[in-house]
Design a protein around this motif. Structure first.
Motif, PDB file in Angstrom:
ATOM      1  N   LYS A 342      46.313  36.284  29.718  1.00 50.79           N
ATOM      2  CA  LYS A 342      46.679  36.829  31.023  1.00 50.79           C
ATOM      3  C   LYS A 342      46.059  36.029  32.162  1.00 50.79           C
ATOM      4  O   LYS A 342      46.682  35.842  33.211  1.00 50.79           O
ATOM      5  CB  LYS A 342      46.247  38.290  31.114  1.00 50.79           C
ATOM      6  CG  LYS A 342      47.032  39.224  30.197  1.00 50.79           C
ATOM      7  CD  LYS A 342      46.558  40.652  30.327  1.00 50.79           C
ATOM      8  CE  LYS A 342      47.329  41.573  29.372  1.00 50.79           C
ATOM      9  NZ  LYS A 342      46.846  42.970  29.443  1.00 50.79           N
ATOM     10  N   GLU A 343      44.830  35.558  31.971  1.00 51.92           N
ATOM     11  CA  GLU A 343      44.176  34.809  33.052  1.00 51.92           C
ATOM     12  C   GLU A 343      44.713  33.393  33.198  1.00 51.92           C
ATOM     13  O   GLU A 343      44.354  32.686  34.149  1.00 51.92           O
ATOM     14  CB  GLU A 343      42.659  34.773  32.836  1.00 51.92           C
ATOM     15  CG  GLU A 343      42.208  34.136  31.547  1.00 51.92           C
ATOM     16  CD  GLU A 343      42.070  35.136  30.419  1.00 51.92           C
ATOM     17  OE1 GLU A 343      41.370  34.815  29.438  1.00 51.92           O
ATOM     18  OE2 GLU A 343      42.653  36.242  30.514  1.00 51.92           O
ATOM     19  N   GLN A 344      45.565  32.959  32.272  1.00 56.14           N
ATOM     20  CA  GLN A 344      46.213  31.648  32.369  1.00 56.14           C
ATOM     21  C   GLN A 344      47.682  31.765  32.760  1.00 56.14           C
ATOM     22  O   GLN A 344      48.332  30.761  33.059  1.00 56.14           O
ATOM     23  CB  GLN A 344      46.132  30.925  31.007  1.00 56.14           C
ATOM     24  CG  GLN A 344      44.742  30.510  30.579  1.00 56.14           C
ATOM     25  CD  GLN A 344      44.302  29.210  31.232  1.00 56.14           C
ATOM     26  OE1 GLN A 344      45.044  28.594  31.980  1.00 56.14           O
ATOM     27  NE2 GLN A 344      43.078  28.793  30.954  1.00 56.14           N
ATOM     28  N   LEU A 345      48.209  32.982  32.770  1.00 58.77           N
ATOM     29  CA  LEU A 345      49.649  33.169  32.901  1.00 58.77           C
ATOM     30  C   LEU A 345      50.204  32.699  34.237  1.00 58.77           C
ATOM     31  O   LEU A 345      51.317  32.169  34.311  1.00 58.77           O
ATOM     32  CB  LEU A 345      49.989  34.650  32.683  1.00 58.77           C
ATOM     33  CG  LEU A 345      51.435  34.991  32.320  1.00 58.77           C
ATOM     34  CD1 LEU A 345      51.903  34.171  31.130  1.00 58.77           C
ATOM     35  CD2 LEU A 345      51.563  36.474  32.017  1.00 58.77           C
ATOM     36  N   GLY A 346      49.430  32.878  35.318  1.00 57.82           N
ATOM     37  CA  GLY A 346      49.895  32.423  36.627  1.00 57.82           C
ATOM     38  C   GLY A 346      50.117  30.926  36.659  1.00 57.82           C
ATOM     39  O   GLY A 346      51.131  30.431  37.173  1.00 57.82           O
ATOM     40  N   ARG A 347      49.175  30.166  36.084  1.00 58.54           N
ATOM     41  CA  ARG A 347      49.314  28.713  36.062  1.00 58.54           C
ATOM     42  C   ARG A 347      50.441  28.257  35.140  1.00 58.54           C
ATOM     43  O   ARG A 347      51.158  27.305  35.453  1.00 58.54           O
ATOM     44  CB  ARG A 347      47.977  28.077  35.628  1.00 58.54           C
ATOM     45  CG  ARG A 347      46.999  27.907  36.784  1.00 58.54           C
ATOM     46  CD  ARG A 347      45.598  27.627  36.311  1.00 58.54           C
ATOM     47  NE  ARG A 347      44.989  28.846  35.772  1.00 58.54           N
ATOM     48  CZ  ARG A 347      43.746  28.911  35.305  1.00 58.54           C
ATOM     49  NH1 ARG A 347      42.991  27.828  35.291  1.00 58.54           N
ATOM     50  NH2 ARG A 347      43.262  30.050  34.857  1.00 58.54           N
TER      51      ARG A 347
END
Length: 412
Positions: A342-347
């Protein structure tokens, strides 16, 4: 909790619907207006460049910021920016209601720049608000709603620009952006503590680089992104300008006949999205195979469309395109959300959008330029062949071919 009773997801759904309708309605009315004024396929295709260039240029920045700051705040901030840009358009459209083509491009590019942050934030919020077991249903709901909004835009947009001034349409777009911004306020976003702590330690460059390396090394996200990027080369034949040219030059129709095809396609997409809701469990188990098969089907259907001799046949093929495309899109988004942290999903989303938009922008311009030298039917034949080559790549990748969504699996 069912997505129908998940109020925070429903707030996000409304934000997505209102934003999609606002952007698509504004884009369609501008495209038709430019084509009517200039009778130039290339100039009309400029609206596509204005839509795709900002996400390409801002992709590296938007991905890092979406992962570093609360995504709800990103929705509100970018919504306000879109409000300001439409208000500027309304002000420029005073008097005779005319605006230069360059001015229209700039305003549309500004709205698209804000959406380069807004869209990754929207999509990255879904797995934070919805349990992993409901991702397929949530994405089906989102996609069906998006297609309804796009169908409305293409069906009504061409008529609106001929019936009422662009300034009045811009007022409606302004209201839609305002509603979307207001509905983002009550969303309660779960905190991503790991991402927050990491953001404080990493520089902007290192944060972007770690996201790029994560995508490059991911066994499923990487081939899925490559496939979608390459697939956007033949996607370039489906720009509004080229479809309008195909309708006029090959089918001897007019703008309303182009609208019928767009409406048929979006109707098929809506039915396909609703169908994905009904087969969500099956779709989750065979998501990889569905993605691969649909990549191959796209080529065959494009070749069939290129041979259309009447508007009616073209409308039929446009409708047939819809269901498999919708099911494939649901599978791709749900798979990506289930396997990416989830903490990588934006990128990951921002990088994917950046690459897809770069390819689509190039393809749209290239095929619009090529239409001046070869027949429009030939362009669609080339597109069909390119789709089939994309299917070959997808079929050759075992990890993608055998991937599936498991509700009880931790995101990797």
């Amino acid at each position: 909790m069912s997505i129908r009773h998940n109020k925070h997801f429903l707030y996000l759904w409304f934000v997505n619907v209102a934003t999609t309708l606002a952007i698509e309605l504004f884009t369609v009315t501008i495209l038709v207006s430019i084509f009517e004024q200039t009778e130039s396929t290339l100039l009309a295709a400029g609206t596509m460049v204005a839509r795709t260039l900002p996400p390409f240029l801002l992709g590296p920045i938007s991905g890092v910021l979406v992962d570093r700051f609360p995504r709800k705040n990103m929705l509100i901030g970018m919504g306000l920016m879109q409000l300001i840009l439409v208000a500027m358009a309304i002000w420029f459209l005073q008097g005779d209601g005319k605006i230069s083509v360059a001015g229209i491009y700039l305003i549309l590019a500004g709205i698209s720049a804000a959406d380069a942050f807004h869209r990754p934030a929207r999509m990255s919020l879904i797995p934070s608000l919805v349990p992993q077991g409901h991702l397929v249903k949530a994405n089906s709901f989102i996609l069906a709603s998006n297609q309804i909004m796009m169908a409305i835009s293409f069906t009504v947009g061409g008529w609106l620009i001929l019936a009422i001034p662009l300034r009045h349409i811009a007022f409606g777009v302004l209201v839609l952006f305002l509603l979307a911004t207001l509905m983002a306020i009550p969303i309660v976003e779960p905190k991503l503590h790991h991402a927050k702590n990491r953001g404080k330690k990493e520089s902007f460059w290192n944060s972007w680089l770690s996201g790029w390396n994560y995508l490059r090394d991911h066994p499923i996200a990487r081939p899925l992104t490559i496939m979608e990027t390459v697939e956007h080369l033949p996607h370039g034949i489906w720009t509004g300008a080229l479809m309008l040219a195909f309708t006029v030059n090959a089918l001897h129709g007019d703008a309303s006949d182009w609208g019928y095809q767009a409406t048929a396609y979006f109707t098929g997409m809506i039915l396909g999205s609703l169908g994905a809701l009904a087969i969500s469990n099956w779709l989750a188990r065979f998501s990889g195979r569905i993605i691969v098969i649909n990549a191959c089907i796209s080529g065959l259907m494009t070749l069939a469309y290129s041979g259309s001799q009447t508007v009616g046949i073209a409308v039929m093929w446009a409708f047939v395109f819809g269901p498999p495309f919708a099911i494939r899109d649901v599978a791709q988004d749900s798979l990506l959300q289930s396997v990416v942290e989830k903490e990588q999903l934006g990128r990951v989303y921002a990088t994917r959008d950046m690459l897809r938009n770069a390819m689509f922008m190039f393809a749209g311009i290239f095929f619009a330029w090529l239409s001046g030298f070869v027949s429009i039917r030939t362009i669609y034949v080339v597109g069909g062949i390119l789709y089939m080559l994309t299917g070959v790549y997808a079929l050759s990748n075992k990890a993608l071919r055998e991937s599936k969504i498991t509700p009880d699996t931790e995101q990797k």
